[in-house]
Design an enzyme around this catalytic site. Sequence first.
Site, PDB file in Angstrom:
ATOM      1  N   SER A  16      26.939  14.825 -11.914  1.00  0.00           N
ATOM      2  CA  SER A  16      27.696  15.078 -13.117  1.00  0.00           C
ATOM      3  C   SER A  16      28.688  16.231 -13.000  1.00  0.00           C
ATOM      4  O   SER A  16      29.603  16.341 -13.804  1.00  0.00           O
ATOM      5  CB  SER A  16      26.733  15.385 -14.265  1.00  0.00           C
ATOM      6  OG  SER A  16      26.011  16.574 -14.003  1.00  0.00           O
ATOM      7  N   LYS A  56      31.157  24.960 -14.773  1.00  0.00           N
ATOM      8  CA  LYS A  56      30.897  23.663 -15.397  1.00  0.00           C
ATOM      9  C   LYS A  56      30.806  23.863 -16.908  1.00  0.00           C
ATOM     10  O   LYS A  56      30.315  24.902 -17.372  1.00  0.00           O
ATOM     11  CB  LYS A  56      29.594  23.101 -14.832  1.00  0.00           C
ATOM     12  CG  LYS A  56      29.248  21.688 -15.257  1.00  0.00           C
ATOM     13  CD  LYS A  56      27.980  21.199 -14.552  1.00  0.00           C
ATOM     14  CE  LYS A  56      27.607  19.784 -14.941  1.00  0.00           C
ATOM     15  NZ  LYS A  56      26.415  19.301 -14.207  1.00  0.00           N
ATOM     16  N   SER A  63      23.344  16.489  -9.168  1.00  0.00           N
ATOM     17  CA  SER A  63      24.679  16.693  -9.734  1.00  0.00           C
ATOM     18  C   SER A  63      25.552  17.759  -9.079  1.00  0.00           C
ATOM     19  O   SER A  63      26.725  17.874  -9.424  1.00  0.00           O
ATOM     20  CB  SER A  63      24.574  17.005 -11.217  1.00  0.00           C
ATOM     21  OG  SER A  63      24.402  15.817 -11.925  1.00  0.00           O
TER      22      SER A  63
HETATM   23  N1  GLN Z   1      22.995  11.585 -11.751  1.00  0.00           N
HETATM   24  C1  GLN Z   1      21.740  12.057 -12.242  1.00  0.00           C
HETATM   25  C2  GLN Z   1      21.599  11.713 -13.697  1.00  0.00           C
HETATM   26  O1  GLN Z   1      22.423  11.008 -14.169  1.00  0.00           O
HETATM   27  C3  GLN Z   1      21.630  13.523 -12.016  1.00  0.00           C
HETATM   28  C4  GLN Z   1      22.336  14.313 -13.019  1.00  0.00           C
HETATM   29  C5  GLN Z   1      22.244  15.774 -12.795  1.00  0.00           C
HETATM   30  O2  GLN Z   1      21.809  16.241 -11.729  1.00  0.00           O
HETATM   31  N2  GLN Z   1      22.604  16.528 -13.804  1.00  0.00           N
HETATM   32  O3  GLN Z   1      20.705  12.117 -14.358  1.00  0.00           O
END
Ligand code: GLN
Length: 475
Positions: free
Chosen positions: A152, A77, A176
């Site tokens: 994400s 990532k 994410s």
């Molecule tokens: N979707 C969640 C957020 O927007 C989790 C993001 C993540 O786990 N990095 O914060």
Amino acid sequence: MSHLETALERRRKYLAGEFTLRDTVDRYLETIEKNRHLNAFVRVNAEGARAHAAEIDARRAAGKPLGPLAGVVVALKDNICQKGQIVSCASKILANFESPYDATVVEKIQAADGVVIGQTNMDEFAMGSSTENSAFGPALNPVNPEYVSGGSSGGSAVAVAAGMADISLGSDTGGSIRQPASFCGVVGLKPTYGRVSRYGLVAFASSLDQIGPFGRSVADTALMLSVISGEDPGDSTCVPAAVPDYVAGLDSDVAKLRIGLPEECFGEGLDPEVKDAINAVLDKLRADGHETVPVHLRMTDYAIATYYIIATAEASSNLARYDGVRYGVRSPRADALEDMYLHTRSEGFGAEVKRRIMLGTYVLSAGYYDAYYKKAQQVRRLIRREYDKAFESVDILLTPTTPTPAFRLGEKADDPLQMYLSDIYTVTVNLAGTCALSMPCGTSSSGMPIGLQLIGQPFKESELLAMAHKVEGML
Ligand code: GLN
């Protein structure tokens, strides 16, 4: 996607001399090229990957010992630092940031002979659930590109689902890894907080962030977890607990388990097709002699609010360092210091990141700290207690990963609250700090993958993976 070989199969064939890693890398580069439209990668390091592959091939030819990831191609990532590479968190503000060092996980992967092929697309600074917040545009779902890949870590899920890498790494702050794994039909594991070093992971919300693997099988995530886990002097929150051989542990007999089903995750808002897919698995588990028992996680109602207070508070503090001086891009439109900060941050951050910095600054402000931040920390403690309590009577918890399968591009992009709700079943796991994984368990009538979440007890990844491996064999 299951027609693609797993990393463990590829490793076995590689050790048996069935192909060279150098050719493999070329083949994966072609696959990445053919799938450009999916936008899974933001950077590909063709030369670096070829050179590393050739070096491992040479060692194999010389009969020298090879590491546990020999034969395996890995994607990272774009928030995990690799020395000499741009690491941008899919943000304009870090567009020119070249990492001067390797994250601990990258060092471990390379020491294990894993070949890193490139950086994957993500929501800017890992804030989002669809990768639509990426400065590079969204990563698309490989099953149907009209749908989001999730986020994400969307690019990492796509890379593994579409065969552009064998295993990838993502980061999971509120879901994410698990949510995009669920949307793309692969396995995604969020380890217990403190299991894997965060040294070299660009911080979003430091008390929630954890690096974890995506794989095309449960065993592949076990393989990667064994490599990246363990104590690290670079991260004092990383615990010194011994690292078991997670792959060997997969075949340990899973005794008849008591599986807890949190009622709050099966009620309102759950898509009937997702419910049916989960119920079909539950029937098989019961037929196999496991017991399912209803449990309550009553704090689930407060999960999203608590998460978005704590995560934004920590983010507002962590992202203060992007000031145009110490890291990344500086706006050319500034001749005084204050203006320079203003322009750099206004131009460099996207809308969602700005929204969260403002929210986080607000909940930490002197007048509101007690009402929001302190209260959220108290609720967080209650969530952890609820998990501890549930684990007194059950071995493992099972829920859907997300309330619905992947949604269409643009469907939630203008409605942050709707977007936030897609994390309702995943965020409490980060607040409680325990481990969980998402694995495919069916498809919807529109052909989109459906994911099942298993939640394990803190540091009991072995049990979690063994159970998941068992479920995988039943499907
Ligand atoms: N979707 C969640 C957020 O927007 C989790 C993001 C993540 O786990 N990095 O914060």
